[in-house]
Write a protein that holds these residues in place. Structure first.
Motif, PDB file in Angstrom:
ATOM      1  N   CYS A  55       0.835  -1.196   0.000  1.00 24.46           N
ATOM      2  CA  CYS A  55       0.000   0.000   0.000  1.00 24.46           C
ATOM      3  C   CYS A  55       0.876   1.255   0.000  1.00 24.46           C
ATOM      4  CB  CYS A  55      -0.921   0.011   1.211  1.00 24.46           C
ATOM      5  SG  CYS A  55      -2.020  -1.429   1.336  1.00 24.46           S
ATOM      6  N   PHE A  56       0.545   2.188  -0.888  1.00 24.11           N
ATOM      7  CA  PHE A  56       1.289   3.439  -1.014  1.00 24.11           C
ATOM      8  C   PHE A  56       0.290   4.577  -1.160  1.00 24.11           C
ATOM      9  CE2 PHE A  56       3.548  -0.047  -3.001  1.00 24.11           C
ATOM     10  CZ  PHE A  56       4.837   0.032  -2.491  1.00 24.11           C
ATOM     11  N   ALA A  57       0.673   5.781  -0.733  1.00 25.69           N
ATOM     12  CA  ALA A  57      -0.200   6.946  -0.885  1.00 25.69           C
ATOM     13  C   ALA A  57       0.622   8.184  -1.195  1.00 25.69           C
ATOM     14  CB  ALA A  57      -1.026   7.171   0.379  1.00 25.69           C
ATOM     15  N   GLY A  58       0.001   9.147  -1.879  1.00 26.32           N
ATOM     16  CA  GLY A  58       0.656  10.408  -2.185  1.00 26.32           C
ATOM     17  C   GLY A  58       1.958  10.218  -2.927  1.00 26.32           C
ATOM     18  N   ASP A  59       3.033  10.899  -2.450  1.00 26.24           N
ATOM     19  CA  ASP A  59       4.300  10.812  -3.158  1.00 26.24           C
ATOM     20  C   ASP A  59       4.970   9.450  -3.031  1.00 26.24           C
ATOM     21  OD1 ASP A  59       5.109  10.993  -0.527  1.00 26.24           O
ATOM     22  OD2 ASP A  59       6.185  12.895  -0.773  1.00 26.24           O
ATOM     23  N   GLU A  60       4.444   8.558  -2.206  1.00 28.85           N
ATOM     24  CA  GLU A  60       4.960   7.180  -2.171  1.00 28.85           C
ATOM     25  C   GLU A  60       4.598   6.427  -3.444  1.00 28.85           C
ATOM     26  OE1 GLU A  60       4.429   6.353   2.645  1.00 28.85           O
ATOM     27  OE2 GLU A  60       3.132   5.359   1.193  1.00 28.85           O
ATOM     28  N   THR A  61       3.526   6.843  -4.118  1.00 34.60           N
ATOM     29  CA  THR A  61       3.047   6.084  -5.280  1.00 34.60           C
ATOM     30  C   THR A  61       4.014   6.130  -6.454  1.00 34.60           C
ATOM     31  OG1 THR A  61       1.751   7.982  -6.080  1.00 34.60           O
ATOM     32  CG2 THR A  61       0.620   6.393  -4.649  1.00 34.60           C
ATOM     33  N   ALA A  62       4.925   7.098  -6.472  1.00 34.29           N
ATOM     34  CA  ALA A  62       5.906   7.177  -7.550  1.00 34.29           C
ATOM     35  C   ALA A  62       7.160   6.370  -7.251  1.00 34.29           C
ATOM     36  CB  ALA A  62       6.284   8.637  -7.819  1.00 34.29           C
ATOM     37  N   VAL A  63       7.243   5.785  -6.060  1.00 32.36           N
ATOM     38  CA  VAL A  63       8.426   5.032  -5.650  1.00 32.36           C
ATOM     39  C   VAL A  63       8.241   3.556  -6.004  1.00 32.36           C
ATOM     40  CG1 VAL A  63       9.854   4.313  -3.699  1.00 32.36           C
ATOM     41  CG2 VAL A  63       8.921   6.631  -3.781  1.00 32.36           C
ATOM     42  N   SER A  64       9.248   2.981  -6.640  1.00 35.94           N
ATOM     43  CA  SER A  64       9.233   1.554  -6.966  1.00 35.94           C
ATOM     44  C   SER A  64      10.259   0.850  -6.091  1.00 35.94           C
ATOM     45  CB  SER A  64       9.575   1.342  -8.445  1.00 35.94           C
ATOM     46  OG  SER A  64       9.586  -0.033  -8.763  1.00 35.94           O
ATOM     47  N   VAL A  65       9.810  -0.172  -5.378  1.00 36.74           N
ATOM     48  CA  VAL A  65      10.685  -0.847  -4.420  1.00 36.74           C
ATOM     49  C   VAL A  65      10.439  -2.349  -4.450  1.00 36.74           C
ATOM     50  CG1 VAL A  65       9.023  -0.522  -2.543  1.00 36.74           C
ATOM     51  CG2 VAL A  65      11.434  -0.868  -1.992  1.00 36.74           C
ATOM     52  N   SER A  66      11.459  -3.128  -4.255  1.00 38.96           N
ATOM     53  CA  SER A  66      11.321  -4.577  -4.160  1.00 38.96           C
ATOM     54  C   SER A  66      10.584  -4.943  -2.881  1.00 38.96           C
ATOM     55  CB  SER A  66      12.701  -5.239  -4.161  1.00 38.96           C
ATOM     56  OG  SER A  66      12.610  -6.601  -3.780  1.00 38.96           O
ATOM     57  N   GLY A  67       9.878  -6.066  -2.937  1.00 35.46           N
ATOM     58  CA  GLY A  67       9.208  -6.571  -1.748  1.00 35.46           C
ATOM     59  C   GLY A  67      10.164  -6.869  -0.615  1.00 35.46           C
ATOM     60  N   ARG A  68      11.422  -7.098  -0.931  1.00 34.93           N
ATOM     61  CA  ARG A  68      12.425  -7.353   0.115  1.00 34.93           C
ATOM     62  C   ARG A  68      12.592  -6.146   1.028  1.00 34.93           C
ATOM     63  NH1 ARG A  68      15.142  -9.063  -4.572  1.00 34.93           N
ATOM     64  NH2 ARG A  68      15.486 -11.312  -4.756  1.00 34.93           N
ATOM     65  N   GLN A  69      12.463  -4.944   0.455  1.00 38.69           N
ATOM     66  CA  GLN A  69      12.695  -3.720   1.222  1.00 38.69           C
ATOM     67  C   GLN A  69      11.398  -3.016   1.647  1.00 38.69           C
ATOM     68  OE1 GLN A  69      14.665  -3.941  -1.939  1.00 38.69           O
ATOM     69  NE2 GLN A  69      16.117  -5.042  -0.630  1.00 38.69           N
ATOM     70  N   TYR A  70      10.256  -3.543   1.239  1.00 37.69           N
ATOM     71  CA  TYR A  70       9.004  -2.819   1.469  1.00 37.69           C
ATOM     72  C   TYR A  70       8.655  -2.737   2.953  1.00 37.69           C
ATOM     73  CZ  TYR A  70       4.060  -1.725   1.691  1.00 37.69           C
ATOM     74  OH  TYR A  70       2.854  -1.165   2.019  1.00 37.69           O
ATOM     75  N   HIS A  71       8.222  -1.547   3.363  1.00 39.41           N
ATOM     76  CA  HIS A  71       7.686  -1.329   4.703  1.00 39.41           C
ATOM     77  C   HIS A  71       6.452  -0.455   4.567  1.00 39.41           C
ATOM     78  CE1 HIS A  71       7.384  -0.337   8.958  1.00 39.41           C
ATOM     79  NE2 HIS A  71       7.347   0.944   8.627  1.00 39.41           N
ATOM     80  N   THR A  72       5.344  -0.856   5.156  1.00 36.31           N
ATOM     81  CA  THR A  72       4.121  -0.063   5.091  1.00 36.31           C
ATOM     82  C   THR A  72       4.239   1.143   6.010  1.00 36.31           C
ATOM     83  OG1 THR A  72       2.865  -2.114   4.752  1.00 36.31           O
ATOM     84  CG2 THR A  72       1.604  -0.123   5.261  1.00 36.31           C
ATOM     85  N   SER A  73       4.121   2.324   5.434  1.00 33.19           N
ATOM     86  CA  SER A  73       4.236   3.531   6.237  1.00 33.19           C
ATOM     87  C   SER A  73       2.956   3.763   7.039  1.00 33.19           C
ATOM     88  CB  SER A  73       4.510   4.751   5.341  1.00 33.19           C
ATOM     89  OG  SER A  73       3.317   5.177   4.697  1.00 33.19           O
ATOM     90  N   ASP A  74       3.048   4.658   7.997  1.00 27.02           N
ATOM     91  CA  ASP A  74       1.894   4.999   8.832  1.00 27.02           C
ATOM     92  C   ASP A  74       1.181   6.236   8.290  1.00 27.02           C
ATOM     93  OD1 ASP A  74       0.368   4.144  11.005  1.00 27.02           O
ATOM     94  OD2 ASP A  74       1.202   5.677  12.311  1.00 27.02           O
ATOM     95  N   ARG A  75       1.355   6.474   7.003  1.00 32.64           N
ATOM     96  CA  ARG A  75       0.787   7.657   6.354  1.00 32.64           C
ATOM     97  C   ARG A  75      -0.740   7.679   6.487  1.00 32.64           C
ATOM     98  NH1 ARG A  75       3.397  10.323   1.810  1.00 32.64           N
ATOM     99  NH2 ARG A  75       2.026  11.936   0.971  1.00 32.64           N
ATOM    100  N   VAL A  76      -1.291   8.889   6.660  1.00 30.35           N
ATOM    101  CA  VAL A  76      -2.741   9.081   6.775  1.00 30.35           C
ATOM    102  C   VAL A  76      -3.296   9.524   5.429  1.00 30.35           C
ATOM    103  CG1 VAL A  76      -4.572  10.419   7.905  1.00 30.35           C
ATOM    104  CG2 VAL A  76      -2.575   9.661   9.221  1.00 30.35           C
ATOM    105  N   ILE A  77      -4.388   8.902   4.979  1.00 33.49           N
ATOM    106  CA  ILE A  77      -5.006   9.240   3.705  1.00 33.49           C
ATOM    107  C   ILE A  77      -5.665  10.612   3.793  1.00 33.49           C
ATOM    108  CG2 ILE A  77      -6.700   8.516   1.974  1.00 33.49           C
ATOM    109  CD1 ILE A  77      -4.274   6.633   2.373  1.00 33.49           C
ATOM    110  N   ALA A  78      -5.408  11.454   2.784  1.00 33.89           N
ATOM    111  CA  ALA A  78      -5.973  12.794   2.732  1.00 33.89           C
ATOM    112  C   ALA A  78      -7.284  12.796   1.941  1.00 33.89           C
ATOM    113  CB  ALA A  78      -4.979  13.755   2.087  1.00 33.89           C
ATOM    114  N   ALA A  79      -8.009  13.903   2.021  1.00 35.49           N
ATOM    115  CA  ALA A  79      -9.278  14.026   1.294  1.00 35.49           C
ATOM    116  C   ALA A  79      -9.056  14.004  -0.210  1.00 35.49           C
ATOM    117  CB  ALA A  79     -10.004  15.303   1.711  1.00 35.49           C
ATOM    118  N   ASP A  80      -7.929  14.551  -0.653  1.00 37.45           N
ATOM    119  CA  ASP A  80      -7.535  14.493  -2.062  1.00 37.45           C
ATOM    120  C   ASP A  80      -6.213  13.740  -2.108  1.00 37.45           C
ATOM    121  OD1 ASP A  80      -9.581  16.338  -3.405  1.00 37.45           O
ATOM    122  OD2 ASP A  80      -8.793  17.608  -1.791  1.00 37.45           O
TER     123      ASP A  80
END
Length: 229
Positions: A55-80
């Motif tokens: 799961c990615f949101a905002g500027d995380e969506t442009a980041v491509s990362v291997s599943g080996r390094q993936y960590h789910t951030s605690d980012r809060v979803i915005a209205a937009d």
């Protein structure tokens, strides 16, 4: 269990996420919701490094990362906001693989890309739909992984976008061992039809943008014609 049935688990979990996502939710909560729903529907594991929902949101969506390094951030979803969810359920040794980018405007999910108000978000979502339509038009039983890679990257460039994948590929074969995958990449001259099943998952964005877009389905040939599971 058949691949189409495992893919259905992913699709139903995505429907649940789309129905429940709202401003103020955290990405960690969205991941938990998706993984719990896939387990409830019959998944007994997650084939991509044990993660069921990337799961990615905002500027995380442009980041491509291997599943080996993936960590789910605690980012809060915005209205937009722009949220990408990539699901990888497994039942026994059978995989599903399904991803969508979801756009929220004014606190609500915009179901039809044509209704998105923000131009960049609309163009990214519409290009994803166009790329999958072009896949069905372009591919035959003789098409190779390399030919698909070259053609689709040309379409992406001509639309003014870039391929954001960290390895530059556009998908992979669906097999029963993660390390046995082959990719839609330069130099792979095997025919797509030889793979049996493969994903198409272009990860795209405008050059220098904070936002990325992704749409993933599993495809196979049925009576000589390509079809999505």
């Amino acid at each position: 269990m058949e691949y189409v049935e495992v893919q259905r688990i992913a699709k139903r979990a995505m429907q649940r996420a789309r129905a429940e996502i709202r401003p103020g939710m955290r990405l960690t909560g969205i991941r938990q919701l998706c993984e719990d729903e896939m387990r409830r529907l019959g998944a007994n594991s997650f084939w991509y490094y044990g993660v069921g929902a990337f799961c990615f949101a905002g500027d995380e969506t442009a980041v491509s990362v291997s599943g080996r390094q993936y960590h789910t951030s605690d980012r809060v979803i915005a209205a937009d906001d722009v949220v990408t969810i990539d699901l990888s359920p497994q039942v026994g040794d059978t995989w599903g693989d399904f991803a969508r980018t979801i756009v929220l405007e004014g606190g609500r999910v915009v179901e039809n890309p044509a209704d998105i108000a923000r131009g960049e978000w609309k163009s990214g979502q519409l290009l994803e739909e166009r790329l999958h339509a072009e896949l069905l038009r372009f591919v035959t039983t003789d098409t190779t992984f390399h030919q698909l890679y070259a053609h689709m990257n040309a379409v992406i460039r001509e639309a003014g976008f870039v391929n954001l994948d960290f390895l530059g590929n556009l998908g992979h074969s669906i097999v029963r061992s993660r390390d046995a995958r082959v990719y839609i990449e330069r130099g792979n001259h095997a025919r797509l039809a030889e793979a049996g099943l493969f994903t198409f998952e272009p990860h795209i964005g405008l050059p220098g943008s904070a936002y990325g877009f992704k749409r993933e389905d599993i495809y196979r040939f049925e009576a000589g014609r390509l079809a999505a599971l």
